[in-house]
Design a protein around this motif. Sequence first.
Motif, PDB file in Angstrom:
ATOM      1  N   LEU A 139     -10.189  -2.460   1.858  1.00 17.15           N
ATOM      2  CA  LEU A 139     -11.311  -1.587   2.199  1.00 17.15           C
ATOM      3  C   LEU A 139     -12.570  -2.406   2.456  1.00 17.15           C
ATOM      4  O   LEU A 139     -13.340  -2.100   3.381  1.00 17.15           O
ATOM      5  N   ASN A 140     -12.775  -3.451   1.662  1.00 18.59           N
ATOM      6  CA  ASN A 140     -13.943  -4.307   1.859  1.00 18.59           C
ATOM      7  C   ASN A 140     -13.851  -5.057   3.179  1.00 18.59           C
ATOM      8  O   ASN A 140     -14.854  -5.191   3.895  1.00 18.59           O
ATOM      9  N   GLN A 141     -12.658  -5.560   3.512  1.00 21.99           N
ATOM     10  CA  GLN A 141     -12.484  -6.251   4.784  1.00 21.99           C
ATOM     11  C   GLN A 141     -12.711  -5.298   5.951  1.00 21.99           C
ATOM     12  O   GLN A 141     -13.346  -5.657   6.949  1.00 21.99           O
TER      13      GLN A 141
ATOM     14  N   LEU B 143      -1.766   3.644  -2.246  1.00 17.14           N
ATOM     15  CA  LEU B 143      -3.190   3.361  -2.396  1.00 17.14           C
ATOM     16  C   LEU B 143      -3.597   2.255  -1.436  1.00 17.14           C
ATOM     17  O   LEU B 143      -2.849   1.288  -1.237  1.00 17.14           O
TER      18      LEU B 143
ATOM     19  N   ALA C 252       0.831  -1.205   0.000  1.00 15.47           N
ATOM     20  CA  ALA C 252       0.000   0.000   0.000  1.00 15.47           C
ATOM     21  C   ALA C 252       0.866   1.256   0.000  1.00 15.47           C
ATOM     22  O   ALA C 252       0.549   2.247  -0.664  1.00 15.47           O
TER      23      ALA C 252
ATOM     24  N   GLN D 142      -9.806  10.490  -3.144  1.00 12.89           N
ATOM     25  CA  GLN D 142     -10.914   9.558  -3.324  1.00 12.89           C
ATOM     26  C   GLN D 142     -12.225  10.059  -2.733  1.00 12.89           C
ATOM     27  O   GLN D 142     -13.285   9.483  -2.991  1.00 12.89           O
TER      28      GLN D 142
ATOM     29  N   PRO E 151      -5.588  -0.968  -0.877  1.00  8.75           N
ATOM     30  CA  PRO E 151      -6.197  -1.965  -1.765  1.00  8.75           C
ATOM     31  C   PRO E 151      -7.700  -2.054  -1.556  1.00  8.75           C
ATOM     32  O   PRO E 151      -8.203  -1.953  -0.434  1.00  8.75           O
ATOM     33  N   ALA E 152      -8.432  -2.244  -2.650  1.00  9.41           N
ATOM     34  CA  ALA E 152      -9.887  -2.340  -2.567  1.00  9.41           C
ATOM     35  C   ALA E 152     -10.321  -3.511  -1.697  1.00  9.41           C
ATOM     36  O   ALA E 152     -11.302  -3.414  -0.942  1.00  9.41           O
ATOM     37  N   ALA E 153      -9.580  -4.626  -1.771  1.00  4.56           N
ATOM     38  CA  ALA E 153      -9.924  -5.786  -0.952  1.00  4.56           C
ATOM     39  C   ALA E 153      -9.810  -5.462   0.527  1.00  4.56           C
ATOM     40  O   ALA E 153     -10.625  -5.914   1.341  1.00  4.56           O
TER      41      ALA E 153
ATOM     42  N   SER F 173     -14.558  -2.624   5.971  1.00  2.00           N
ATOM     43  CA  SER F 173     -15.970  -2.236   6.077  1.00  2.00           C
ATOM     44  C   SER F 173     -16.771  -3.263   6.863  1.00  2.00           C
ATOM     45  O   SER F 173     -17.802  -2.940   7.458  1.00  2.00           O
TER      46      SER F 173
ATOM     47  N   ALA G 264     -17.356   8.236   1.249  1.00  2.00           N
ATOM     48  CA  ALA G 264     -15.957   8.658   1.323  1.00  2.00           C
ATOM     49  C   ALA G 264     -15.889  10.141   1.659  1.00  2.00           C
ATOM     50  O   ALA G 264     -16.229  10.993   0.830  1.00  2.00           O
TER      51      ALA G 264
END
Length: 426
Positions: A106-108, A100, A95, A229, A102-104, A110, A187
């Motif tokens: 961010l999902n975890q 950045l 990161a 973002q 990682p989108a994965a 959340s 966001a």
Amino acid sequence: MSVDVQGPALSVLSKVAQADWPDRLNLRKPFEKFIYTGSRASFRMMAERSASKPRSDRPRTDDLFDLSLSEEQQMLVDMLQGFALEVLRPAAHEADAQALVPAALLNQASELGLAFYGVGEAQGGMAGERTVLSNALITESLAQGDFSLAAALLLPLSAANCIRRWGSPAQQAELLPAFVGETGAPAYALAVTEPAMLADPKSPATRARKRGKHYILDGDKALVLGGLQASRLIVAAKASDGPALFVVEASSKGVSRRAEPAMGLKACGLARIQLKGVKVPASQRLAGADFDFQAFLDYSALAFCALAVGTGQAALDYVVPYCNERQAFGEPISHRQGVAFMIADIAIELESMRMLLWRACALAESGKPFHREAYLARLLCAEKAMKIGCDAVQLLGGHGFTQEHPVERWYRDLRSVAVLAGGLHL
């Protein structure tokens, strides 16, 4: 637990229980305990409601500065530390390199439902009136994984805390439900720091001029966490009656953004934001003429202090086994007084930082003046966090200078504590 709170609490518990990462972290049994006791007080603490009632393990009076954690607080810390060490830390190097989150990841994140802790019960969240210390515990725990990633993941919680604390009832009803919706928290970014040399955060150079039912915003914001973002910005600006906060759509005409790479906090997506004649409805101004802007800055200072404490703890936990295992002249280097004393200094400074932070948080959530304590905590953390980072690099010798070990990244991130203002909010 009230009926209004029980539904959202169990909803979040169900989401976390259905996630796959608790199995990888060996946290399934603690989550099962959360779910089993969900109708009682376990998740209440994670929303800070238990902070307003006596601790179950010992009597408490309002005059007692109690450093012990309740059972629910300790469970929350254990869970988030597990997530930080097993999920955030392995992802931190990449990161940082990619600048950045990682989108994965961010999902975890959340799935943890952190934003619920900043939303009041009336809007479907679980935050009580006394939440500051537990928000600091959340921040400190996540920072043990990585400073920059923790800051990025805490932006929704910070925005929710800001709106809940400073927004009018109408603004809270309009803005906060989105933080606990099925699609995840929106966001947000808090734009407070300005690029001028020796800029005083208490006196923003950004101006807000009243024009009928709107305000016109002009100014520059620097080092905005998550600014690239964000779909909405909470902007600090100077109005005719003093400093104020405005909720600004990032897509508004007159808003321009660009990346602002810095020494640290690379994963946060730091941004420089320019506001040129940005038209904002007067209804999007948070609070009123009696807005305590200094308190807003103090809550922000405590957030960065909590990040510093968590990352400092990570550094201490990392250098101790390294120095015990590293051999020189036929013995561990920790046997050398110069090494042992440096590690001891880190531990002492870290405890001092934590005590000042917790003391300020305890006063804040009790509704007592806490500016002095927040100032002292910020002063100490800004100085000692850099020293802890520097000493951690020094203790690893040449290894500390390389990216093979995380201490060089922590050192770069910890220096931000003395620079940033207002980017997070406990």
